[in-house]
Design a protein around this motif. Structure first.
Motif, PDB file in Angstrom:
ATOM      1  N   LEU A   1       0.920  -1.219  -0.098  1.00 58.08           N
ATOM      2  CA  LEU A   1      -0.018  -0.117  -0.008  1.00 58.08           C
ATOM      3  C   LEU A   1       0.886   1.240  -0.131  1.00 58.08           C
ATOM      4  N   LEU A   2       2.007   1.065   0.491  1.00 55.93           N
ATOM      5  CA  LEU A   2       2.908   2.402   0.815  1.00 55.93           C
ATOM      6  C   LEU A   2       4.360   2.120   0.456  1.00 55.93           C
ATOM      7  N   GLU A   3       4.874   2.998  -0.216  1.00 57.50           N
ATOM      8  CA  GLU A   3       6.414   2.914  -0.563  1.00 57.50           C
ATOM      9  C   GLU A   3       7.090   3.953   0.072  1.00 57.50           C
ATOM     10  N   ILE A   4       8.152   3.650   0.691  1.00 58.78           N
ATOM     11  CA  ILE A   4       8.825   4.860   1.474  1.00 58.78           C
ATOM     12  C   ILE A   4      10.333   4.360   1.344  1.00 58.78           C
ATOM     13  N   HIS A   5      11.260   5.449   1.125  1.00 59.53           N
ATOM     14  CA  HIS A   5      12.745   5.078   1.485  1.00 59.53           C
ATOM     15  C   HIS A   5      12.951   4.841   2.618  1.00 59.53           C
ATOM     16  N   ARG A   6      14.143   3.738   2.760  1.00 57.91           N
ATOM     17  CA  ARG A   6      14.334   3.418   4.145  1.00 57.91           C
ATOM     18  C   ARG A   6      14.916   4.673   5.178  1.00 57.91           C
ATOM     19  N   ARG A   7      15.494   5.353   4.490  1.00 59.46           N
ATOM     20  CA  ARG A   7      16.071   6.699   5.036  1.00 59.46           C
ATOM     21  C   ARG A   7      15.024   7.488   5.714  1.00 59.46           C
ATOM     22  N   LEU A   8      13.814   7.890   4.772  1.00 60.65           N
ATOM     23  CA  LEU A   8      12.896   8.588   5.164  1.00 60.65           C
ATOM     24  C   LEU A   8      12.128   7.803   6.243  1.00 60.65           C
ATOM     25  N   TYR A   9      11.857   6.684   6.203  1.00 61.31           N
ATOM     26  CA  TYR A   9      11.309   5.924   7.251  1.00 61.31           C
ATOM     27  C   TYR A   9      11.944   6.122   8.507  1.00 61.31           C
TER      28      TYR A   9
ATOM     29  N   GLN B   1       1.459  -9.013   7.286  1.00 57.04           N
ATOM     30  CA  GLN B   1       0.655  -8.125   6.428  1.00 57.04           C
ATOM     31  C   GLN B   1       0.950  -6.656   6.531  1.00 57.04           C
ATOM     32  N   ALA B   2       1.431  -6.186   7.719  1.00 56.14           N
ATOM     33  CA  ALA B   2       1.860  -5.059   7.885  1.00 56.14           C
ATOM     34  C   ALA B   2       3.260  -4.965   6.859  1.00 56.14           C
ATOM     35  N   SER B   3       4.231  -5.853   7.298  1.00 59.82           N
ATOM     36  CA  SER B   3       5.408  -5.674   6.743  1.00 59.82           C
ATOM     37  C   SER B   3       5.276  -5.729   5.398  1.00 59.82           C
ATOM     38  N   GLN B   4       4.375  -6.508   4.734  1.00 62.54           N
ATOM     39  CA  GLN B   4       4.035  -6.496   3.479  1.00 62.54           C
ATOM     40  C   GLN B   4       3.453  -5.127   2.508  1.00 62.54           C
ATOM     41  N   ALA B   5       2.694  -4.510   3.731  1.00 60.04           N
ATOM     42  CA  ALA B   5       1.992  -3.325   3.031  1.00 60.04           C
ATOM     43  C   ALA B   5       2.990  -2.230   2.731  1.00 60.04           C
ATOM     44  N   ILE B   6       4.081  -2.144   3.742  1.00 61.72           N
ATOM     45  CA  ILE B   6       4.640  -1.181   3.671  1.00 61.72           C
ATOM     46  C   ILE B   6       6.238  -1.597   2.913  1.00 61.72           C
ATOM     47  N   ARG B   7       6.657  -1.109   1.657  1.00 68.01           N
ATOM     48  CA  ARG B   7       7.923  -1.499   0.927  1.00 68.01           C
ATOM     49  C   ARG B   7       8.822  -0.287   1.092  1.00 68.01           C
ATOM     50  N   PHE B   8       9.928  -0.610   1.487  1.00 70.01           N
ATOM     51  CA  PHE B   8      11.131   0.261   1.321  1.00 70.01           C
ATOM     52  C   PHE B   8      11.338   0.421  -0.175  1.00 70.01           C
ATOM     53  N   ALA B   9      11.374   1.541  -0.593  1.00 71.17           N
ATOM     54  CA  ALA B   9      11.822   1.927  -2.121  1.00 71.17           C
ATOM     55  C   ALA B   9      13.147   1.952  -2.156  1.00 71.17           C
TER      56      ALA B   9
END
Ligand SMILES: [Zn+2]
Length: 158
Positions: free
Chosen positions: A5-13, A150-158
């Motif tokens: 559901l959500l893509e975010i850079h590791r550093r930003l996270y 499921q949460a870990s699959q919903a948030i992907r590190f781009a």
């Protein structure tokens, strides 16, 4: 429903989690709007806006997240100015990542498809996506909640 559901850079996270922990100081809830671009089901997070920047008064007066209409308007103005959308919101809880009654009753953005993340333990202890609650608003008071795998699959590190 197609994950993630959500893509975010590791550093930003990592910087978001650090800011949430700093803002709550281990004693109160903190939160942020996640800003970015919306492309169908895909939400790409490119920056965030901490609630204590938007709502310094509410943030200092309440132990939980609450906004005045004026503060909400200020947040939308900011998004308009930087040309980004609110693609999700995030806030911390003292304990677990499940929604409170009030979280369920009052989505920050009352549009079906909105995503609300909850970070446990006031964001202390380097929480990872699998520690978070990922809550998808379905409209009319309905939510789908994802935890652990499921949460870990919903948030992907781009
Ligand atoms: Zn909450």
């Amino acid at each position: 429903m197609s994950l993630p559901l959500l893509e975010i850079h590791r550093r930003l996270y990592d910087s978001l989690i650090a800011d949430l922990a700093r803002s709550g100081r281990g004693v109160k809830e903190s939160g942020a709007f996640l800003l970015g671009a919306l492309d169908g089901q895909r939400r790409c997070v490119s920056s965030y806006l901490m609630y204590d920047k938007v709502a310094p008064l509410s943030s200092s007066q309440h132990a939980y997240v609450a906004f005045t209409a004026q503060e909400m308007a200020r947040a939308w103005e900011h998004c308009y100015a930087v040309g980004l959308q609110v693609v999700a919101d995030v806030h911390t809880h003292p304990f677990g990542p499940a929604q409170s009654v009030s979280d369920r009753a009052h989505p920050i953005v009352s549009v079906a498809g909105h995503v609300a993340l909850i970070v446990p333990n006031f964001a202390k202890g380097d929480p990872q996506p699998r520690d978070l609650g990922v809550h998808l608003f379905g409209g009319c008071g309905r939510w789908d909640s994802m935890f652990r795998e499921q949460a870990s699959q919903a948030i992907r590190f781009a």
